[in-house]
Design a protein around this motif. Structure first.
Motif, PDB file in Angstrom:
ATOM      1  N   ARG A   1       0.842  -1.203   0.000  1.00 40.49           N
ATOM      2  CA  ARG A   1       0.000   0.000   0.000  1.00 40.49           C
ATOM      3  C   ARG A   1       0.879   1.256   0.000  1.00 40.49           C
ATOM      4  O   ARG A   1       0.653   2.197  -0.780  1.00 40.49           O
ATOM      5  CB  ARG A   1      -0.921   0.005   1.228  1.00 40.49           C
ATOM      6  N   LEU A   2       1.914   1.279   0.845  1.00 32.69           N
ATOM      7  CA  LEU A   2       2.826   2.431   0.886  1.00 32.69           C
ATOM      8  C   LEU A   2       3.557   2.599  -0.441  1.00 32.69           C
ATOM      9  O   LEU A   2       3.743   3.720  -0.927  1.00 32.69           O
ATOM     10  CB  LEU A   2       3.823   2.278   2.031  1.00 32.69           C
ATOM     11  N   TYR A   3       3.965   1.485  -1.051  1.00 29.11           N
ATOM     12  CA  TYR A   3       4.642   1.536  -2.343  1.00 29.11           C
ATOM     13  C   TYR A   3       3.721   2.155  -3.395  1.00 29.11           C
ATOM     14  O   TYR A   3       4.146   3.008  -4.182  1.00 29.11           O
ATOM     15  CB  TYR A   3       5.069   0.128  -2.761  1.00 29.11           C
ATOM     16  N   ALA A   4       2.454   1.736  -3.403  1.00 35.02           N
ATOM     17  CA  ALA A   4       1.488   2.266  -4.376  1.00 35.02           C
ATOM     18  C   ALA A   4       1.298   3.774  -4.164  1.00 35.02           C
ATOM     19  O   ALA A   4       1.244   4.538  -5.143  1.00 35.02           O
ATOM     20  CB  ALA A   4       0.158   1.528  -4.259  1.00 35.02           C
ATOM     21  N   GLU A   5       1.208   4.192  -2.911  1.00 39.05           N
ATOM     22  CA  GLU A   5       1.055   5.627  -2.621  1.00 39.05           C
ATOM     23  C   GLU A   5       2.270   6.413  -3.108  1.00 39.05           C
ATOM     24  O   GLU A   5       2.131   7.474  -3.732  1.00 39.05           O
ATOM     25  CB  GLU A   5       0.865   5.862  -1.124  1.00 39.05           C
ATOM     26  N   MET A   6       3.458   5.906  -2.817  1.00 35.98           N
ATOM     27  CA  MET A   6       4.685   6.588  -3.233  1.00 35.98           C
ATOM     28  C   MET A   6       4.779   6.624  -4.755  1.00 35.98           C
ATOM     29  O   MET A   6       5.156   7.643  -5.338  1.00 35.98           O
ATOM     30  CB  MET A   6       5.917   5.885  -2.646  1.00 35.98           C
TER      31      MET A   6
ATOM     32  N   GLU B   1       2.344   6.606  -6.869  1.00 38.86           N
ATOM     33  CA  GLU B   1       1.356   7.579  -7.328  1.00 38.86           C
ATOM     34  C   GLU B   1       1.886   9.003  -7.178  1.00 38.86           C
ATOM     35  O   GLU B   1       1.749   9.834  -8.083  1.00 38.86           O
ATOM     36  CB  GLU B   1       0.063   7.397  -6.518  1.00 38.86           C
ATOM     37  N   LYS B   2       2.536   9.308  -6.074  1.00 35.69           N
ATOM     38  CA  LYS B   2       3.105  10.647  -5.853  1.00 35.69           C
ATOM     39  C   LYS B   2       4.224  10.939  -6.834  1.00 35.69           C
ATOM     40  O   LYS B   2       4.334  12.053  -7.359  1.00 35.69           O
ATOM     41  CB  LYS B   2       3.605  10.786  -4.418  1.00 35.69           C
TER      42      LYS B   2
END
Length: 120
Positions: A97-102, A104-105
């Motif tokens: 989840r954190l990887y996907a957020e990063m 995306e940013k």
């Protein structure tokens, strides 16, 4: 408990010791000794080999109890392993989840770089 079973159990303990996990399911030599040996090549007083399991049920019950305890321990180990693996999966999912957020940013930043005025 039948007298023959008590006698057999005593012979088994004498031969193999107190630890029931080391006892065989059936020791036919001790079964023969329990009923007084063979006469004319036959063992009288015990019936067939299949019947000997009924006569000597105490030995089987001990083995069954040991097996039940081993299975309970194995189940407890597997349940603990399941808990640990579940916790690991939660960590992996949080990392994803954190990887996907990063990611995306990073994509947003690469499409819209910040507009900073050049230093003067």
């Amino acid at each position: 408990m039948r007298p023959s079973q008590e006698t057999y159990n005593k012979y088994v303990v004498d031969k193999y010791g107190e630890d029931t996990s080391l006892h065989p399911e059936i020791d036919m030599e001790l079964v023969s000794q329990t009923v007084g040996g063979k006469k004319k090549g036959k063992m009288y007083g015990i019936g067939t080999v299949a019947d000997s399991r009924v006569v000597m049920m105490g030995a089987q019950e001990r083995n069954d109890n040991n097996e039940v305890e081993r299975l309970k321990e194995k189940i407890a180990e597997l349940e603990q392993d399941k808990i640990e693996k579940h916790a690991m999966m939660e960590k992996i999912e949080e990392g994803a989840r954190l990887y996907a957020e990063m990611n995306e940013k990073i994509q947003m930043l690469s499409q819209n770089p910040p507009q900073n005025p050049p230093p003067t």
